[in-house]
Structures are given as C-alpha cells and as structure tokens.
Write an enzyme that holds these catalytic residues in place. Structure first.
Site, PDB file in Angstrom:
ATOM      1  CD  GLU A  66      -1.525  -2.468   1.568  1.00 36.51           C
ATOM      2  OE1 GLU A  66      -0.389  -2.573   2.075  1.00 36.51           O
ATOM      3  OE2 GLU A  66      -2.279  -3.449   1.387  1.00 36.51           O
ATOM      4  CG  PHE A  91      -4.910  -3.784   4.934  1.00 41.00           C
ATOM      5  CD1 PHE A  91      -4.371  -4.158   6.165  1.00 41.00           C
ATOM      6  CD2 PHE A  91      -5.871  -4.586   4.368  1.00 41.00           C
ATOM      7  CE1 PHE A  91      -4.785  -5.322   6.798  1.00 41.00           C
ATOM      8  CE2 PHE A  91      -6.288  -5.754   4.996  1.00 41.00           C
ATOM      9  CZ  PHE A  91      -5.744  -6.128   6.213  1.00 41.00           C
ATOM     10  CG  HIS A 116     -13.552  -4.500   3.879  1.00 38.39           C
ATOM     11  ND1 HIS A 116     -13.851  -4.297   2.561  1.00 38.39           N
ATOM     12  CD2 HIS A 116     -13.684  -5.823   4.102  1.00 38.39           C
ATOM     13  CE1 HIS A 116     -14.159  -5.456   1.998  1.00 38.39           C
ATOM     14  NE2 HIS A 116     -14.080  -6.402   2.902  1.00 38.39           N
TER      15      HIS A 116
END
Lengths: 325, 306
Positions: A66, A91, A116
């Site tokens: 990421e 993340f 999420h």
C-alpha cells in the site's frame, strides 16, 4: 465472475456501498479519460473488480504494497492522470505517511477510496476494523473526507470526487446497506442535509449510522420526541452553516458514526459547534476501543451504536439542554 | 558570485539530442557545475546554521551530470508534459538540488542561498508547492522513489517518451517501501525509470553496515529484476556513459549504484558520518571547506557574508 464454484463474496452481490462505488466508477469511467484505478490485490473486496473487467488498460495492480501504491498514485497525478487508490481502510492507514507527504502536502489530485471501514467489516475482527481512519485523514491539511450513507449517495459521491480537483479520502462499506435515498438525491461535497424534520434534538450521522439514526428518530417519535436527522456525508469540510442552524433550532445534538468517538464526525461537529454557538452534544461511536469479531449487527449492539443507543443519547442531550435553560 | 559562466540552455539541450558539443567539453562543463554546486551548498548550509553537508556533497557529481547532460529540463519547459522528471528521493540533500538548479537558471543563485528560513521557498526538504521546478515533495525516505515510479507509469500510459530519474540514499535502502517500489517497477517492466543510489556507505549515525547492513546491494537490485550498473559516482565520464546505457535498457528498470564518498570535496568531512548532520558549520569550517573547493578569498567572502 465466470467461475461458479468460487465462493460468493459476502455483500458483493447485494446493495453494498463498495458495489455501488465499483459499478458507478466503471460506468462513468469513459467520461474521465485520465482515470486510472490502483489496487493492492483486493479488487474483489473493494468493488473495483467491475472496473478491472471493463477497463483493464486503466487498472494498475500494485500488489500487497500500500505504501508504494499511494505514493505512486501521487506520481501518476503529477503527470496529469486521475488516480483512484482502492483498498481496505485499515491497510490504507499503512500508507498514511504517503498520503500525508506525497498526496496531501504536494496537493495531488489523488482519490483514496477505502472499503471495509469500521465495525462493518464484521467477522475478520478487531485487526481489520479501521475505527480511526476518519480522524487520521481528517488531520491531513486540505484532505476532503467523505462517508456516504447509501448506494445512491455512494454513486453520486463517486462522480463528485472525480470532478473535484484535490485529495480526497472516501469510505465505502462492506455489508449490504439500507437504501435511504431516491434517484433524485443530491450529493455535494461539504454539504449535509436534513432528512427528517424535528425540533427537540438533531441527530447528525454519516455512513451506516444514518440509517440507525433514522430508526432512532422513529423510536423517539413513539415517546413524543421529535428528532431531526442530518445526513452528514462530508466530514471534512464539515457543513458549519447547517450545524449552526440546527443548534439554533433544536438546541442539542447527537453524533453517530461507525468510528472512534475521538477525531471523527463527533469531533468535527463539536469543533464546528463550539466555534459558533455551543450546545450539549452526545457522541455515539466506539468509546476509544478496538473492535472484535462478530457480525456487523451484533458488533453494533455490543459496542452500543444501534438505534436504541442513539435514542438514549438523544434523551440525555435533551435533558442536558433543559438543565441549561 | 563566483565567476563561473552557467551552461547555456542550448548547450545542455544539445547534449542529449544534437551532439554538436564534443564529449570532453560537456564533461568540463559538468565538472564546473559540480564545483559550483559544492561551493554553493556549503555556503547555504553555513548560512542556514543547519543542514546535511555529507550526503549533499556525495551526490553533487551525479546531479551535475543529470542536469548538465541527461535531463531535457530547462527553466523554460518546467511545465512541458514531455520533459524528463527528476526526483530527489533523498530529500535532505536538497542544498545540492537548489545549487544545481541555480546554476542552470531555475532559481536565483543568491536567493537559493537562503536555505531553511521562514518565508524562503528553499525549505529544509524540497517542496513542489514552493518551487515549481521541484517535481514532488520529498523528505521522508522511500517516498520519492515510489512517486517517481508513479510518474514513470503515468508517462508510459500517456505514451510520453520522457524518462524519470531519481536519486536515493543508501540508508534509504532500509525503508521497506523502497523494495515495494523496486518489485512493482520490475513487474510493470518500467524501462523509463532510472534509480541512482548514492552509495556513500554511511548514514545518519554510523556506517550502513553498523546500523543495518544493506550489502550485497547490487545483488538485491538484480534479484528484484533491475538492470544494475556499478560505477564511481564521482567519475563524470562514467556517470554519463552509464546514464546512456541505462537509457537504452529495454523491458526492465535500471539502477545505477554510484559508489561515492560522503563529504566528497571537503577533506575534513570525507568519510565521516558526523557530517551527515543536520549540522551547524562554523565560519572557520565553512571557510576551510570553501578553500578546499578552490574558492578565492574574495569568493569566500561573498559566499559567507550574511
């Protein structure tokens, strides 16, 4: 998905916010020739698998990395591209410093879209439940922070962030979500709207908590309390004018968010209200705790962010208001 | 200012596209630019009373060569989409970037001595919103490299043939995101990016090998799928020829590991991590450094009189 033996992704077949985002992004992509989508091997979870299928040449797979993905998006933007970075909220927090320096500080036209978020993640548990993302991204100067409430609004916000020139962090959602708005709904960055009228208290919410706040207003109505409900999809910049009006007209507030009560919507509302005309505010959200495994509804009950909890908070806010008078 | 005629725009432009200047001439010009760069960065760090001289000096020849011969960027085309991009990923070496930019006319030579001061665009780490010819803000190790990779992707997507060059520090190799970017660049077969590692073997506190060893560095980059060149980072003809070889590499990115000396050009700084800094240079130290860099008494006075 052509492989029928593949397990169904929970929520992906329903009316989830991530699906609304992924489908709308795919649909309007031809209007944005510089658009590219970056993924960290979670396209099936973020909804951009639709985009990958329709526009494979505009889809950049970055692998499970990421930090590189977010900074690379800044580089893409520097060459005039319109990058949308996608991933799971927790993340993407890993790339916070990249979002701060390479995106925010350099003011690149990068859109970070996080699926999420919050307890909505459910069974994956506390490690995967981002309950501090709004606080973190809100603290980056110039970063717009958005958390839509239903699929219609998510789709409208998807277009709005592509049309907006500047860095944006936007939440989607994993679970099938309640449909709140009609096709004539309007979304404008920085604007909230009153979606239920009332003069006793204002319930200000974003994301999944908007539906719960509407339900709370119904519960309150049964007891003769008229609660106003404000949908506040843009947490930054917050709609100060609307909040000011609500303070004047209702005199107290409850904020509700699927997020830590520190740093998120509640804080943003309190900051704005305190600057103008203060009033009692009760905050619904995680009380400075991490999440845990469970179904989203069970977790909402466990962490006390459901409609009855919002209704109880409203009564506390009203009694505090009355004590002041 | 010291009497060094800047390289003309025509001269640097022709270096890559129309080779009317003979190779030795361009090498002489680059050496002259590097000399100016070292003097200028010592002066700016002295005036700022803080800064990182060691790692700024070690990459001076690399930046002088890039700006003098390789990059097709001039003050007149900083917004041209076709331009090459340069990213100083080791942002703390920005006094070198400011100096070479001043030499080539991107900014004023005198103004760019005004380093690390309130109101000055020449911040302690380069910022794109302050200086339009800076391609991205750096100062957090690893990020510039990732941004550079994104630029390379963006250029390729838009079928722009420009190249992206980025200079990294060796301590920077310890940042995990560097290897995310290395892996991703090779996966996407980005042959329009060239990473140059200023391998002076030292970092803030001590030698790389004492802090967290990065050797064998060339093997690491090769294992990540890069074409690797190992050179003397102070040998201008070698830097030039290697940049040309890197530019002709197809199907994979190029990494030039430039073996350098920390503090190069200032004998008392050479090979000492103490000058990684942020350090304050005394008047005497700055004077000694400028003498070592061949400044006349008059030039020293002009550089150091605040």
């Amino acid at each position: 998905m052509s492989d029928n033996s593949a397990p169904a992704l929970i929520g992906s077949s329903g009316d989830s916010l991530r699906e609304a985002f992924g489908k709308e992004l795919t649909r309007i992509a031809p209007e944005f020739p510089k658009l590219v989508v970056l993924d960290a091997d979670v396209a099936g979870g973020t909804g951009v698998h639709h985009f990958r299928k329709a526009h494979p040449d505009k889809f950049i797979q970055c692998g499970i990395a990421e930090q590189n993905m977010v900074a690379a998006a800044a580089g893409l933007a520097a060459t005039g591209m319109l990058p949308v970075v996608t991933g799971f909220a927790c993340f993407l927090e890993r790339a916070y410093e990249q979002a701060r320096l390479s995106v925010g500080y350099a003011r690149r036209n990068v859109k970070i879209v996080a699926s999420h978020p919050g307890l909505d993640v459910g069974p994956d548990g506390g490690s995967a439940q981002a309950l501090e993302d709004i606080a973190a991204f809100r603290a980056i100067p110039g970063m717009v922070v958005i958390s839509p409430a239903d699929p219609i609004e998510q789709a409208l916000a998807t277009r709005a962030i592509l049309e907006y020139d500047g860095p944006v962090y936007m939440r989607t959602g994993r679970s099938g979500s309640v449909r709140l708005f009609n096709d004539d709904h309007v979304f404008e960055i920085g604007k909230g709207q009153i979606i239920r009228h009332g003069l006793d208290v204002t319930l200000v919410a974003c994301g999944v908590e908007v539906a719960r706040s509407l339900k709370a207003a119904e519960l309150l109505a049964e007891e003769g309390i008229e609660a106003r409900v404000v949908n506040m999809p843009t947490i930054k910049p917050i709609d100060e004018a609307l909040l000011k009006r609500c303070v004047l007209e209702t005199g107290c507030m409850v904020t509700a968010e699927d997020h830590n009560i520190y740093g998120g919507l509640g804080s943003a509302v309190a900051e704005a209200v305190a600057k103008n005309r203060p009033c009692p505010i009760e905050m619904i959200g995680l009380k400075d705790s991490f999440g845990t495994s469970g179904e989203p509804d069970e977790l909402a009950e466990h962490f006390q962010i459901t409609a009855p909890h919002i209704a109880e908070a409203a009564k506390r806010a009203i009694s505090r208001k009355e004590n002041l008078q | 200012m010291p009497t060094c005629a800047p390289v003309t725009e025509t001269a640097s432009k022709t270096a890559t596209t129309h080779p009317v200047i003979s190779a030795p001439d361009i090498e002489v010009q680059i050496a002259e630019a590097a000399r100016f760069t070292r003097r200028h960065l010592i002066a700016s760090i002295y005036r700022a009373t803080s800064g990182h001289p060691g790692g700024a000096l070690s990459c001076a020849d690399i930046l002088a060569t890039l700006f003098g011969a390789e990059l097709n960027v001039w003050p007149s085309n900083i917004n041209d989409p076709q331009r090459d991009r340069f990213v100083l990923s080791k942002g703390h070496a920005c006094p070198t970037l400011y100096a070479i930019a001043a030499w080539h006319g991107f900014c004023d030579k005198k103004e760019s001595l005004n380093l690390r001061r309130l109101g000055s665009p020449f911040q302690g780490h380069p910022h794109v919103k302050d200086l339009p010819w800076v391609e991205t803000s750096t100062g957090s190790l690893g990020q510039g490299f990732s941004v550079a990779m994104g630029m390379a992707l963006g250029l390729r997507l838009q079928k722009i043939r420009a190249r992206v060059y980025t200079v990294l520090g060796d301590g920077e190799m310890q940042e995990g995101s560097v290897w995310e970017t290395a892996m991703c660049s090779a996966h996407h077969k980005l042959d329009n990016i060239c990473a140059i590692v200023d391998y002076n073997k030292m970092q803030s506190d001590a030698l790389n090998e004492e802090i967290c060893g990065i050797a064998p560095l060339a093997d690491k980059w090769r294992a990540f799928g890069w074409e690797v060149f190992e050179i003397d980072g102070h040998d201008i003809p070698q830097i030039l020829s290697t940049l040309h070889r890197a530019a002709t590499t197809r199907g994979k990115p190029s990494c030039i590991i430039a073996n350098t000396i920390k503090g190069k050009g200032v004998p008392y700084m050479e090979g000492s991590p103490a000058w990684h800094g942020s350090v304050k240079l005394s008047h005497e130290q700055a004077e000694t450094a400028l003498q070592a860099l061949g400044c006349t008494a008059e030039e020293i006075k002009e550089f150091l009189d605040v």
